[in-house]
Motif scaffolding. Structure first.
Motif, PDB file in Angstrom:
ATOM      1  N   SER A  33       0.851  -1.186   0.000  1.00  0.00           N
ATOM      2  CA  SER A  33       0.000   0.000   0.000  1.00  0.00           C
ATOM      3  C   SER A  33       0.887   1.237   0.000  1.00  0.00           C
ATOM      4  O   SER A  33       1.977   1.238   0.572  1.00  0.00           O
ATOM      5  CB  SER A  33      -0.920   0.016   1.222  1.00  0.00           C
ATOM      6  OG  SER A  33      -0.160   0.085   2.417  1.00  0.00           O
ATOM      7  N   ASP A  86       2.589  -0.040  -9.804  1.00  0.00           N
ATOM      8  CA  ASP A  86       1.984  -1.353 -10.023  1.00  0.00           C
ATOM      9  C   ASP A  86       3.062  -2.430 -10.140  1.00  0.00           C
ATOM     10  O   ASP A  86       2.941  -3.522  -9.575  1.00  0.00           O
ATOM     11  CB  ASP A  86       1.126  -1.321 -11.287  1.00  0.00           C
ATOM     12  CG  ASP A  86       0.550  -2.683 -11.640  1.00  0.00           C
ATOM     13  OD1 ASP A  86      -0.221  -3.223 -10.836  1.00  0.00           O
ATOM     14  OD2 ASP A  86       0.894  -3.205 -12.715  1.00  0.00           O
ATOM     15  N   ASP A  93      -0.884  -2.190  -4.733  1.00  0.00           N
ATOM     16  CA  ASP A  93      -2.235  -2.447  -5.236  1.00  0.00           C
ATOM     17  C   ASP A  93      -3.289  -1.568  -4.571  1.00  0.00           C
ATOM     18  O   ASP A  93      -4.417  -1.486  -5.041  1.00  0.00           O
ATOM     19  CB  ASP A  93      -2.618  -3.927  -5.094  1.00  0.00           C
ATOM     20  CG  ASP A  93      -2.708  -4.390  -3.644  1.00  0.00           C
ATOM     21  OD1 ASP A  93      -2.360  -3.599  -2.738  1.00  0.00           O
ATOM     22  OD2 ASP A  93      -3.128  -5.539  -3.411  1.00  0.00           O
ATOM     23  N   ARG A  94      -2.932  -0.923  -3.464  1.00  0.00           N
ATOM     24  CA  ARG A  94      -3.863  -0.030  -2.773  1.00  0.00           C
ATOM     25  C   ARG A  94      -3.180   1.316  -2.543  1.00  0.00           C
ATOM     26  O   ARG A  94      -2.047   1.364  -2.062  1.00  0.00           O
ATOM     27  CB  ARG A  94      -4.312  -0.622  -1.445  1.00  0.00           C
ATOM     28  CG  ARG A  94      -5.240   0.291  -0.636  1.00  0.00           C
ATOM     29  CD  ARG A  94      -5.666  -0.359   0.665  1.00  0.00           C
ATOM     30  NE  ARG A  94      -6.538  -1.497   0.435  1.00  0.00           N
ATOM     31  CZ  ARG A  94      -7.862  -1.405   0.333  1.00  0.00           C
ATOM     32  NH1 ARG A  94      -8.461  -0.221   0.444  1.00  0.00           N
ATOM     33  NH2 ARG A  94      -8.600  -2.472   0.123  1.00  0.00           N
ATOM     34  N   HIS A 124      -3.667   5.141  -0.805  1.00  0.00           N
ATOM     35  CA  HIS A 124      -4.376   6.038   0.106  1.00  0.00           C
ATOM     36  C   HIS A 124      -4.036   7.471  -0.305  1.00  0.00           C
ATOM     37  O   HIS A 124      -2.892   7.894  -0.225  1.00  0.00           O
ATOM     38  CB  HIS A 124      -3.956   5.779   1.552  1.00  0.00           C
ATOM     39  CG  HIS A 124      -4.362   4.434   2.047  1.00  0.00           C
ATOM     40  ND1 HIS A 124      -5.483   4.237   2.830  1.00  0.00           N
ATOM     41  CD2 HIS A 124      -3.807   3.205   1.859  1.00  0.00           C
ATOM     42  CE1 HIS A 124      -5.598   2.956   3.101  1.00  0.00           C
ATOM     43  NE2 HIS A 124      -4.593   2.301   2.528  1.00  0.00           N
ATOM     44  N   ARG A 166      -9.201  10.248  -7.728  1.00  0.00           N
ATOM     45  CA  ARG A 166      -9.625   8.887  -7.409  1.00  0.00           C
ATOM     46  C   ARG A 166      -9.992   8.126  -8.673  1.00  0.00           C
ATOM     47  O   ARG A 166      -9.624   6.948  -8.843  1.00  0.00           O
ATOM     48  CB  ARG A 166     -10.804   8.925  -6.443  1.00  0.00           C
ATOM     49  CG  ARG A 166     -11.287   7.534  -6.057  1.00  0.00           C
ATOM     50  CD  ARG A 166     -12.386   7.560  -5.018  1.00  0.00           C
ATOM     51  NE  ARG A 166     -12.646   6.212  -4.546  1.00  0.00           N
ATOM     52  CZ  ARG A 166     -12.761   5.865  -3.278  1.00  0.00           C
ATOM     53  NH1 ARG A 166     -12.621   6.782  -2.333  1.00  0.00           N
ATOM     54  NH2 ARG A 166     -13.013   4.623  -2.945  1.00  0.00           N
ATOM     55  N   SER A 167     -10.705   8.782  -9.556  1.00  0.00           N
ATOM     56  CA  SER A 167     -11.101   8.138 -10.798  1.00  0.00           C
ATOM     57  C   SER A 167      -9.880   7.731 -11.621  1.00  0.00           C
ATOM     58  O   SER A 167      -9.816   6.627 -12.170  1.00  0.00           O
ATOM     59  CB  SER A 167     -11.992   9.082 -11.605  1.00  0.00           C
ATOM     60  OG  SER A 167     -12.331   8.517 -12.851  1.00  0.00           O
ATOM     61  N   GLU A 216      -8.183   4.706  -9.858  1.00  0.00           N
ATOM     62  CA  GLU A 216      -8.991   3.491  -9.988  1.00  0.00           C
ATOM     63  C   GLU A 216      -8.956   2.969 -11.421  1.00  0.00           C
ATOM     64  O   GLU A 216      -8.894   1.749 -11.636  1.00  0.00           O
ATOM     65  CB  GLU A 216     -10.431   3.770  -9.562  1.00  0.00           C
ATOM     66  CG  GLU A 216     -10.607   3.905  -8.059  1.00  0.00           C
ATOM     67  CD  GLU A 216     -12.030   4.202  -7.651  1.00  0.00           C
ATOM     68  OE1 GLU A 216     -12.382   3.907  -6.496  1.00  0.00           O
ATOM     69  OE2 GLU A 216     -12.798   4.744  -8.489  1.00  0.00           O
ATOM     70  N   PHE A 275      -5.979   0.353  -9.376  1.00  0.00           N
ATOM     71  CA  PHE A 275      -5.697   0.332  -7.946  1.00  0.00           C
ATOM     72  C   PHE A 275      -6.980   0.452  -7.128  1.00  0.00           C
ATOM     73  O   PHE A 275      -7.949   1.066  -7.574  1.00  0.00           O
ATOM     74  CB  PHE A 275      -4.778   1.496  -7.553  1.00  0.00           C
ATOM     75  CG  PHE A 275      -3.427   1.478  -8.210  1.00  0.00           C
ATOM     76  CD1 PHE A 275      -2.359   0.807  -7.632  1.00  0.00           C
ATOM     77  CD2 PHE A 275      -3.217   2.140  -9.415  1.00  0.00           C
ATOM     78  CE1 PHE A 275      -1.119   0.799  -8.232  1.00  0.00           C
ATOM     79  CE2 PHE A 275      -1.979   2.137 -10.028  1.00  0.00           C
ATOM     80  CZ  PHE A 275      -0.923   1.465  -9.435  1.00  0.00           C
ATOM     81  N   GLU A 276      -6.950  -0.101  -5.922  1.00  0.00           N
ATOM     82  CA  GLU A 276      -7.963   0.224  -4.930  1.00  0.00           C
ATOM     83  C   GLU A 276      -7.574   1.566  -4.302  1.00  0.00           C
ATOM     84  O   GLU A 276      -6.397   1.834  -4.093  1.00  0.00           O
ATOM     85  CB  GLU A 276      -8.034  -0.851  -3.848  1.00  0.00           C
ATOM     86  CG  GLU A 276      -8.505  -2.201  -4.349  1.00  0.00           C
ATOM     87  CD  GLU A 276      -8.600  -3.206  -3.218  1.00  0.00           C
ATOM     88  OE1 GLU A 276      -9.077  -2.821  -2.123  1.00  0.00           O
ATOM     89  OE2 GLU A 276      -8.174  -4.358  -3.417  1.00  0.00           O
ATOM     90  N   VAL A 277      -8.561   2.395  -4.010  1.00  0.00           N
ATOM     91  CA  VAL A 277      -8.266   3.753  -3.535  1.00  0.00           C
ATOM     92  C   VAL A 277      -9.093   4.074  -2.301  1.00  0.00           C
ATOM     93  O   VAL A 277     -10.283   3.768  -2.236  1.00  0.00           O
ATOM     94  CB  VAL A 277      -8.562   4.809  -4.629  1.00  0.00           C
ATOM     95  CG1 VAL A 277      -8.153   6.203  -4.139  1.00  0.00           C
ATOM     96  CG2 VAL A 277      -7.843   4.466  -5.925  1.00  0.00           C
ATOM     97  N   GLU A 278      -8.439   4.689  -1.342  1.00  0.00           N
ATOM     98  CA  GLU A 278      -9.127   5.295  -0.203  1.00  0.00           C
ATOM     99  C   GLU A 278      -8.673   6.745  -0.109  1.00  0.00           C
ATOM    100  O   GLU A 278      -7.498   7.053  -0.347  1.00  0.00           O
ATOM    101  CB  GLU A 278      -8.804   4.564   1.104  1.00  0.00           C
ATOM    102  CG  GLU A 278      -9.379   3.170   1.192  1.00  0.00           C
ATOM    103  CD  GLU A 278      -9.177   2.553   2.570  1.00  0.00           C
ATOM    104  OE1 GLU A 278      -9.151   3.326   3.559  1.00  0.00           O
ATOM    105  OE2 GLU A 278      -9.028   1.325   2.637  1.00  0.00           O
TER     106      GLU A 278
END
Length: 295
Positions: A17, A42, A47-48, A50, A80-81, A84, A88-91
């Protein structure tokens, strides 16, 4: 070996992350929207992501002429868009306080593997490169920190080095902290094509008592060879920071990889003078690996 490829029979890098710190500036936008940069993350196993933005304590949404909340929501939605869409996963995290402290706090709380921050290039009015938040992060982080250089003085800036790890220059003094930084090649190699290993002999160094630096660099090159990477080596002599920066000019790497050295037993870690000078004055990207928090 081509950067990003995984030889047959070899496992891909483990999932990681990353914290990407953004102040909603043009530099942050450039860093986040770099397809090449996201691809590099990547390849090393991220993969994530923040996405963190810190609202300074002295900034309020009701200030005259400022619609901070609307701008922030629109920018973060777009960022974020983009991330993603890159897979990736995004927070997202919006917090208030001192930027480097809050970024460090989030990185620690989520056990992030690295922090990524954009920094504008050299100003014509000053000889230093790094911005205040990036500099404070470099002085205090206990998570590996990548300072991504972005063009300065233009409305639509580009990254100074599009590839984050393609050509890596590793500067070592053969210390424990340098060894810790070297271990980063275990995952960086998946995005690396070319490695330069540099050691600088300072006039203060004692002659004798240690193995020949050429041999020690050759041993590091052999270890990289086990990971499928070829490396050239060079021993330089002089002021360490100046020679490392001179090597950067000569070899033009995408990223300088260095380990920082804690100088205090207090919770806040400070860079040694060499690392601080390199982070502040390097032309391209710098990947800084700090000692563990218990050091």
């Amino acid at each position: 070996m081509t950067g990003g490829s995984t030889p047959l029979g070899e496992s891909p890098p483990s999932a990681k992350s990353a914290v990407i710190a953004t102040d909603l500036s043009a530099a942050s936008k450039t860093m986040i929207e770099s397809e090449t940069g996201l691809s590099c993350l990547d390849r090393i196993g991220v993969d994530r992501i923040h996405l963190v933005t810190v609202v300074p304590s002295n900034v309020h949404s009701g200030m005259p002429g400022m619609n901070f909340q609307k701008r922030r929501k629109e920018a973060l939605r777009a960022y974020r868009s983009t991330i993603e869409n890159a897979g990736f996963e995004v927070e997202t995290h919006v917090v208030r306080g001192t930027p480097h402290r809050r970024i460090n706090g989030i990185a620690e709380s989520i056990a992030a593997d690295l922090i990524l921050v954009g920094s504008r290039g050299k100003s014509p009015l000053e000889n230093r490169v790094i911005g205040s938040t990036a500099r404070n992060l470099a002085r205090t982080t206990v998570v590996p920190l990548l300072v991504d250089r972005i063009e300065r003085g233009v409305d639509d800036p580009d990254p100074i080095r599009r590839h984050l790890f393609k050509r890596t220059l590793f500067a070592t003094d053969f210390s424990e902290n340098a060894e810790r930084a070297f271990q980063a090649f275990e995952y960086l190699r998946h995005a690396t094509e070319e490695v330069t290993l540099v050691h600088v002999e300072s006039p203060k160094d004692d002659a004798g008592g240690e193995a020949d630096p050429d041999e020690r660099l050759a041993d590091l090159a052999d270890r990289l060879g086990d990971w499928g990477l070829d490396a050239r080596t060079e021993v330089r002599r002089g002021d360490p920071a100046k020679e490392i920066l001179a090597a950067e000019t000569e070899y033009d790497p995408s990223t300088l990889l260095v380990g920082s050295r804690g100088r205090s037993r207090l919770r806040r870690l400070l860079l040694g003078s060499v690392s601080e000078e390199v982070v502040a004055r390097a032309t391209g990207n710098v990947f800084l690996v700090p000692p563990p928090r218990t050091a």
